[in-house]
Design an enzyme around this catalytic site. Structure first.
Site, PDB file in Angstrom:
ATOM      1  N   HIS A 221      -3.645  -4.956   2.018  1.00 35.58           N
ATOM      2  CA  HIS A 221      -2.707  -5.358   3.151  1.00 35.58           C
ATOM      3  C   HIS A 221      -3.046  -6.969   3.352  1.00 35.58           C
ATOM      4  O   HIS A 221      -4.480  -7.182   3.119  1.00 35.58           O
ATOM      5  CB  HIS A 221      -3.305  -4.895   4.408  1.00 35.58           C
ATOM      6  CG  HIS A 221      -2.914  -3.230   4.625  1.00 35.58           C
ATOM      7  ND1 HIS A 221      -1.869  -2.806   5.323  1.00 35.58           N
ATOM      8  CD2 HIS A 221      -3.204  -2.265   3.744  1.00 35.58           C
ATOM      9  CE1 HIS A 221      -1.860  -1.483   5.147  1.00 35.58           C
ATOM     10  NE2 HIS A 221      -2.585  -1.263   4.254  1.00 35.58           N
TER      11      HIS A 221
ATOM     12  N   CYS B 209       0.880  -1.145  -0.197  1.00 40.43           N
ATOM     13  CA  CYS B 209      -0.142  -0.018  -0.080  1.00 40.43           C
ATOM     14  C   CYS B 209       0.819   1.163  -0.165  1.00 40.43           C
ATOM     15  O   CYS B 209       1.619   1.677  -0.936  1.00 40.43           O
ATOM     16  CB  CYS B 209      -1.200  -0.143   1.189  1.00 40.43           C
ATOM     17  SG  CYS B 209      -2.691   1.045   1.052  1.00 40.43           S
TER      18      CYS B 209
ATOM     19  N   GLU C  19      -1.492  -8.450   6.297  1.00 41.56           N
ATOM     20  CA  GLU C  19      -0.807  -8.931   7.383  1.00 41.56           C
ATOM     21  C   GLU C  19      -1.820  -8.707   8.737  1.00 41.56           C
ATOM     22  O   GLU C  19      -1.796  -9.073   9.829  1.00 41.56           O
ATOM     23  CB  GLU C  19       0.449  -7.918   7.732  1.00 41.56           C
ATOM     24  CG  GLU C  19      -0.008  -6.599   8.002  1.00 41.56           C
ATOM     25  CD  GLU C  19      -0.362  -5.741   6.634  1.00 41.56           C
ATOM     26  OE1 GLU C  19      -0.322  -6.125   5.547  1.00 41.56           O
ATOM     27  OE2 GLU C  19      -0.390  -4.482   6.859  1.00 41.56           O
TER      28      GLU C  19
HETATM   29  N1  GLN Z   1      -3.237   6.354   0.965  1.00 37.53           N
HETATM   30  C1  GLN Z   1      -2.121   5.994   1.531  1.00 37.53           C
HETATM   31  C2  GLN Z   1      -0.928   7.011   0.875  1.00 37.53           C
HETATM   32  O1  GLN Z   1      -1.235   7.454   0.222  1.00 37.53           O
HETATM   33  C3  GLN Z   1      -1.765   4.608   1.640  1.00 37.53           C
HETATM   34  C4  GLN Z   1      -2.633   3.884   2.584  1.00 37.53           C
HETATM   35  C5  GLN Z   1      -2.270   2.624   3.204  1.00 37.53           C
HETATM   36  O2  GLN Z   1      -0.908   2.256   3.048  1.00 37.53           O
HETATM   37  N2  GLN Z   1      -3.038   1.545   3.782  1.00 37.53           N
HETATM   38  O3  GLN Z   1       0.217   6.746   1.404  1.00 37.53           O
END
Ligand code: GLN
Length: 190
Positions: free
Chosen positions: A169, A78, A171
């Site tokens: 994710h 992410c 985890e």
């Molecule tokens: N929206 C976040 C970003 O731009 C990422 C969100 C996440 O890691 N769950 O960094």
């Protein structure tokens, strides 16, 4: 055997430590340049990529992190995937640019619109339990990027050489298969 590192400037670090330890691997938080000596692979966790970038600059970690990611197995989850992407938009920001992927931030909605779903991957017989939390859209920018899973017609799990990216994710679930896959990744000889 060296430990697995988790970049621990901000974000979702502890669940990765727990999963890795349950798989019998030593896992350590990476916060300083010296920590790279102790690890042979690294997870860049979810969190807030713009905050992580500020902390990378503040602690002079941007370059050591980039050179580690260019040479060793790395998994960006992410926000971690956003840090590794070659290009970041919506809004744009600088990145480590170690993987040929375009990241469109917050593509899967706001925090309130977070959702859990099942994602089918060519890696496994059974679908993965996946959590999308303000997740980015990740689009390959080169044919060297392999799409390992799609959701709603878009790539959500991708690999280029020794770099793995997931927009979701895993985890936070009890499913450890993607961590096991990450532990099996090696650096291809050039
Ligand atoms: N929206 C976040 C970003 O731009 C990422 C969100 C996440 O890691 N769950 O960094």
């Amino acid at each position: 055997m060296k430990a697995v590192g988790i970049l621990a400037l901000q974000g979702c670090v502890e669940p990765h430590v727990r999963v890795l330890r349950s798989l019998g691997r030593d896992a350590i938080s990476v916060k300083r340049g010296e920590d790279f000596e102790e690890i042979d692979r690294l997870i860049l966790p979810g969190g807030e990529s713009s905050t992580m970038l500020r902390l990378l600059e503040r602690f002079s970690l941007f370059e050591p992190l980039r050179s580690f990611c260019l040479s060793r197995p790395t998994w960006g989850v992410c926000a971690g995937a956003i840090l590794l992407a070659a290009k970041v938009e919506h809004p744009s920001q600088v990145s480590l640019a170690t993987v040929n992927v375009l990241a469109h931030r917050n593509f899967y909605g706001s925090q309130r619109e977070s959702f859990s779903t099942e994602v089918r991957s060519s890696l496994f017989d059974k679908p993965l339990s996946a959590d999308f939390i303000r997740a980015p859209k990740l689009s390959p920018l080169a044919s060297t990027v392999e799409v390992l899973a799609e959701y709603g017609g878009d790539a959500v799990l991708l690999r280029e050489n020794h770099t793995l990216l997931s927009s979701f994710h895993v985890e936070l679930e009890s499913d450890t298969r993607l961590h096991q896959y990450f532990l099996s990744l090696e650096v291809a000889p050039r």
